[in-house]
Motif scaffolding. Structure first.
Motif, PDB file in Angstrom:
ATOM      1  N   ILE A   1       0.836  -1.205   0.000  1.00 38.80           N
ATOM      2  CA  ILE A   1       0.000   0.000   0.000  1.00 38.80           C
ATOM      3  C   ILE A   1       0.868   1.251   0.000  1.00 38.80           C
ATOM      4  CG2 ILE A   1      -1.762   1.299   1.239  1.00 38.80           C
ATOM      5  CD1 ILE A   1      -2.693  -1.364   2.453  1.00 38.80           C
TER       6      ILE A   1
ATOM      7  N   THR B   1       2.178   1.906  -3.471  1.00 33.83           N
ATOM      8  CA  THR B   1       1.185   2.410  -4.424  1.00 33.83           C
ATOM      9  C   THR B   1       0.790   3.852  -4.101  1.00 33.83           C
ATOM     10  OG1 THR B   1      -0.577   1.379  -3.104  1.00 33.83           O
ATOM     11  CG2 THR B   1       0.271   0.129  -4.968  1.00 33.83           C
ATOM     12  N   LEU B   2       0.751   4.190  -2.827  1.00 31.13           N
ATOM     13  CA  LEU B   2       0.484   5.590  -2.459  1.00 31.13           C
ATOM     14  C   LEU B   2       1.620   6.498  -2.911  1.00 31.13           C
ATOM     15  CD1 LEU B   2      -1.050   5.211   1.123  1.00 31.13           C
ATOM     16  CD2 LEU B   2      -2.215   6.145  -0.886  1.00 31.13           C
TER      17      LEU B   2
ATOM     18  N   GLU C   1       3.585   5.990  -5.391  1.00 32.10           N
ATOM     19  CA  GLU C   1       3.468   6.084  -6.846  1.00 32.10           C
ATOM     20  C   GLU C   1       2.486   7.175  -7.253  1.00 32.10           C
ATOM     21  OE1 GLU C   1       2.942   2.712 -10.209  1.00 32.10           O
ATOM     22  OE2 GLU C   1       1.223   2.898  -8.844  1.00 32.10           O
ATOM     23  N   ASP C   2       1.352   7.255  -6.530  1.00 31.64           N
ATOM     24  CA  ASP C   2       0.315   8.233  -6.854  1.00 31.64           C
ATOM     25  C   ASP C   2       0.688   9.644  -6.395  1.00 31.64           C
ATOM     26  OD1 ASP C   2      -2.065   8.537  -8.216  1.00 31.64           O
ATOM     27  OD2 ASP C   2      -3.342   8.196  -6.465  1.00 31.64           O
TER      28      ASP C   2
ATOM     29  N   THR D   1      -5.365   1.588   3.678  1.00 29.31           N
ATOM     30  CA  THR D   1      -4.927   2.663   2.793  1.00 29.31           C
ATOM     31  C   THR D   1      -5.342   4.024   3.356  1.00 29.31           C
ATOM     32  OG1 THR D   1      -5.135   1.199   0.863  1.00 29.31           O
ATOM     33  CG2 THR D   1      -5.012   3.555   0.436  1.00 29.31           C
TER      34      THR D   1
ATOM     35  N   ARG E   1      -8.381   6.890  -4.741  1.00 32.48           N
ATOM     36  CA  ARG E   1      -8.130   6.077  -5.929  1.00 32.48           C
ATOM     37  C   ARG E   1      -7.327   4.825  -5.613  1.00 32.48           C
ATOM     38  NH1 ARG E   1     -10.583   3.869  -8.903  1.00 32.48           N
ATOM     39  NH2 ARG E   1     -11.738   5.828  -9.060  1.00 32.48           N
ATOM     40  N   THR E   2      -6.316   4.946  -4.773  1.00 31.31           N
ATOM     41  CA  THR E   2      -5.531   3.758  -4.419  1.00 31.31           C
ATOM     42  C   THR E   2      -6.399   2.721  -3.722  1.00 31.31           C
ATOM     43  OG1 THR E   2      -3.479   5.036  -4.226  1.00 31.31           O
ATOM     44  CG2 THR E   2      -3.577   2.934  -3.059  1.00 31.31           C
TER      45      THR E   2
ATOM     46  N   ASN F   1      -8.736   1.190  -6.290  1.00 31.42           N
ATOM     47  CA  ASN F   1      -8.036   0.307  -7.227  1.00 31.42           C
ATOM     48  C   ASN F   1      -7.906  -1.095  -6.639  1.00 31.42           C
ATOM     49  OD1 ASN F   1      -7.721   2.271  -9.177  1.00 31.42           O
ATOM     50  ND2 ASN F   1      -5.587   2.734  -8.655  1.00 31.42           N
TER      51      ASN F   1
END
Length: 280
Positions: free
Chosen positions: A11, A14-15, A17-18, A58, A99-100, A103
């Motif tokens: 998590i 991915t956070l 990344e965003d 998240t 969004r994460t 997703n």
């Protein structure tokens, strides 16, 4: 899968990344830093919930004090319009993590929903739906967990927990027997051995070697029935290839023990779930 430690690093990655190098510049510009808000995860289509634990974590990574009210836990069936969970906390955290979280939740719920559809289609037969290693890189544990939530089971998790001798292994080894002999000498006493076969002639050769399972690849239901007759309970019979909602019942009717489906984890359509902010 309720232990955040199991998926916390994923998590965070991915956070990051965003968020990129500057964070959520839209939300930070528009939303006051201390504003509180409530929002609900709402199912837009019917399905099976999977990944809620990940979605909750998240949001809580961005607001550790986020309050959560669960309406439907992982594995629950939801109808269109039903609330899965309600979050109350920092508005910026809700918007930035939205969004994460979605997703993960939509993708995993889609896998669970597709699995449930296949399981329903084979009710009355002994066969069980299982997934494969055809998973999204980095998401294997979560995707396989989603399959279980949908009523299916898991094939091996990786290359290290079972021996699966496929056609290329057989070609390189020079035949089925040398491949199985080498695998048996190498494997530990708790490691199961499965061999993939394309024809009944190959199956006959494999059965003489007393393996634990055979993978019956791309066979018609009629051929699968004959294969099951030949196996006669001596090992597990697994069917693979050309499995759809339309064909799975006929495959199950052949008497196989397992039906492995790669598209469950690599191509299942996401379940439509939205995050709706609530007014006071």
């Amino acid at each position: 899968m309720t232990i955040p430690l199991l998926f916390d690093d994923l998590i965070r990655a991915t956070l990051r990344e965003d968020l990129g190098l500057a964070g959520d510049i839209t939300t930070d510009a528009i939303v006051p830093e201390t504003l509180a808000a409530s929002a609900a995860l709402v199912a837009r289509r019917p399905g099976v919930v999977a990944g809620l634990d990940v979605a909750v974590q998240t949001f809580r990574l961005l607001d550790p004090n986020m309050s959560v009210k669960i309406g439907h836990r992982d594995g629950a069936k939801v109808a269109t319009g039903e609330t899965i969970a309600t979050f109350t906390g920092n508005a910026r955290a809700l918007l930035t993590a939205e969004r994460t979280a979605l997703n993960f939740l939509c993708h995993l719920s889609g896998i669970a929903t597709a699995t449930a559809h296949l399981c329903t289609a084979i009710e009355g037969h002994k066969a069980r739906i299982v997934c494969t290693r055809k998973t999204t890189p980095g998401l294997r544990a979560l995707e396989k967990h989603a399959v279980r939530l949908g009523g299916g089971g898991n094939h091996r998790f990786g290359l290290d927990d079972a021996v699966l001798i496929k056609d290329n292994h057989i070609a390189i080894a020079g035949g089925i027997r040398p491949a199985v002999d080498r695998a048996r000498r190498h494997a530990g006493h708790l490691t199961k051995i499965e061999v993939e076969v394309d024809t009944l002639a190959q199956l006959e050769e494999v059965l003489a070697l007393e393996v634990d399972a055979v993978l019956l690849d791309n066979m018609t239901p009629a051929t699968l029935s004959e294969a099951v007759r030949m196996i006669d309970g001596r090992c597990l019979a697994e069917a693979s290839g050309n499995v759809t909602r339309e064909t799975v019942a006929a495959i199950a009717a052949s008497g196989v023990d397992l039906i492995s489906v790669g598209w469950l984890t690599h191509s299942a359509p996401a379940l439509d779930i939205g995050l709706d902010f609530l007014s006071d």
